[in-house]
Design an enzyme around this catalytic site. Structure first.
Site, PDB file in Angstrom:
ATOM      1  CB  SER A   1      -0.368   0.103   3.762  1.00 22.92           C
ATOM      2  OG  SER A   1       0.786   0.237   2.974  1.00 22.92           O
TER       3      SER A   1
ATOM      4  CG  ASP B   1       0.070   7.256   0.506  1.00 17.77           C
ATOM      5  OD1 ASP B   1       1.292   7.043   0.568  1.00 17.77           O
ATOM      6  OD2 ASP B   1      -0.789   6.450   0.888  1.00 17.77           O
TER       7      ASP B   1
ATOM      8  CG  HIS C   1       0.839   5.317   3.632  1.00 19.77           C
ATOM      9  ND1 HIS C   1       0.105   4.796   2.593  1.00 19.77           N
ATOM     10  CD2 HIS C   1       1.407   4.234   4.234  1.00 19.77           C
ATOM     11  CE1 HIS C   1       0.225   3.483   2.556  1.00 19.77           C
ATOM     12  NE2 HIS C   1       0.999   3.106   3.549  1.00 19.77           N
TER      13      HIS C   1
END
EC number: 3.1.2.12
Lengths: 279, 279
Positions: free
Chosen positions: A148, A224, A257
């Site tokens: 991320s 995600d 995620h």
């Protein structure tokens, strides 16, 4: 530069250890964690994979949740996980989770009140590797990965320093921060309003201007919740295709995620890096 | 009995899911987590490993930190992780970490103020398996494992119910709770002063009286800070030897009480259970 050991645990025959030190770059006390595989020794130093974590994380999230040590121990790779920002009562902060402490974005801030401490780019590329190589049985051979915000960090740092790293990988990276809310908020605060200064920390912009590019592996879950608004892997794929850059972008069906996603593919990332680190 | 799904994440091709439900046994709302391997289906139900966690834990510690899903997915084993006690504002508690919420000790309390809710033995052996078998593509074939207080839970529950489970394993179990501070404190509170009632929840005492015993695998780190005062694996080894019980107790040099230890050997425990669950 002295470091202080604050925890250690044997794992898969190697060691997970946490340290604190006073960072001259960040002007505060910092914590990092290192995994040392069983075969690491001064006479046989091992290469290092640097792992950069995402928003709100510390050195602990990856080390506790990624399930990376089984394969890292087999391969003989050390892993270093720094914190995600400068920390402390005297360090500027913001009440939101995506700015300030826990959200350093791996850049050198130029704007007040951030510029005094928020120099994560220099910390990750210079101070931390020096500390690691001075204090542990590791070589100067290294690669970089992250998740991320940390995927953004790994890609931008790797693209800007192809001599220092051998390979780059990322999970769910913020691929085009200039074009997403997380990136625009952070870059506005840390770098100010001049978009030209933003380009040096945007993976897509860096890739457009690059001549020689390190091999890149990116995994992205298609379930995600941040995919469309924040992560924009399609922008990265388009630039890489245009440039003929060595990017393997894998859309993973059904994954989100979380670290459950990361744990499912981290061994493949370790194998990818090992193919460049151990040759 | 209805259950409510509150999270799901794909992992190693399978699914990690959390649920809440109102427990009739514990008279409160409870949360549990389940891992379903990729091959689980109504037409091909999979066996289940129940995992009991230690003091202060919830359903999340094992699922996030143990690194069990890679091998469980390969083997085709479901894993169920319950909470470690009844929970809620109306549930009796204590300010110490080793009594009350987070410290149910997998027994049926007989003493006030605990007896109204603290019936974890019945919950684990009866209500929870019924819920799992009614709602998921699993068979009735099951084994049980756990860590520390949960290792005590797995051993005592498995020894008392050899028809219900096929194998037992434990990491760092409280092997002889009648003879250690954690066990004496909990048993005094939950069961009162009659030592005879304690024996039904003490692994060493149960093993002394057992005729037929399930196969048991126990791993214990020799750098575990709770080893000497609280865990007492030597007492378990002595009774097992005297009884000729099928216990493999492995002292693991250098390992501590943490999930780093568990993660290092969990795949071997899964293989051990699979050899009885998948035959």
């Amino acid at each position: 530069m002295s470091i202080e050991n604050i925890s250690q645990a044997k794992v898969f025959g190697g060691w997970h250890k946490q340290y604190t030190h006073t960072s001259t770059t960040l002007k505060c006390d910092m914590r990092f964690a290192i995994f040392l595989p069983p075969n690491a020794s001064k006479s046989k130093p091992v290469p290092v994979l640097y792992w950069l974590s995402g928003l709100t994380c510390t050195d602990e999230n990856f080390m506790q949740k990624a399930g990376a040590f089984r394969r890292a121990a087999e391969l003989g790779l050390a892993i270093v996980a720094p914190d995600t920002s400068p920390r402390g009562e005297n360090v500027a902060d913001d009440e939101s989770y995506d700015l300030g402490q826990g959200a350093g974005f791996y850049l050198n801030a130029t704007q007040k009140p951030w510029s005094n401490h928020y120099q994560m780019y220099d910390y990750i590329t210079q101070e931390l590797p020096t500390i690691i190589e001075d204090n542990f049985p590791v070589s100067e051979i290294k690669s970089i990965s992250g998740h991320s915000m940390g995927g953004h960090g790994a890609l931008t740092i790797g693209l800007k320093n192809p001599q220092q790293y051998r390979s780059i990988s990322a999970f769910s990276p913020i691929s085009n921060p200039m074009q997403c809310p997380w990136g625009q908020k952070a870059f506005s605060a840390y770098l100010g309003g001049d978009f030209e200064t933003w380009r040096q920390y945007d993976t897509c912009e860096l890739l457009k201007k690059s001549s020689e590019t390190l091999p890149m592996l990116v995994d992205q879950g298609d379930a995600d919740s941040f995919l469309v608004e924040q992560l924009k892997p399609e922008a990265l794929a388009a630039v890489a295709k245009e440039k003929g850059a060595p990017l393997e972008l894998r859309m993973q069906p059904g994954y989100d995620h979380s670290y459950y996603f990361i744990s499912s593919f981290i061994e493949q990332h370790l194998d990818f890096h090992a193919s460049f680190l151990l040759d």
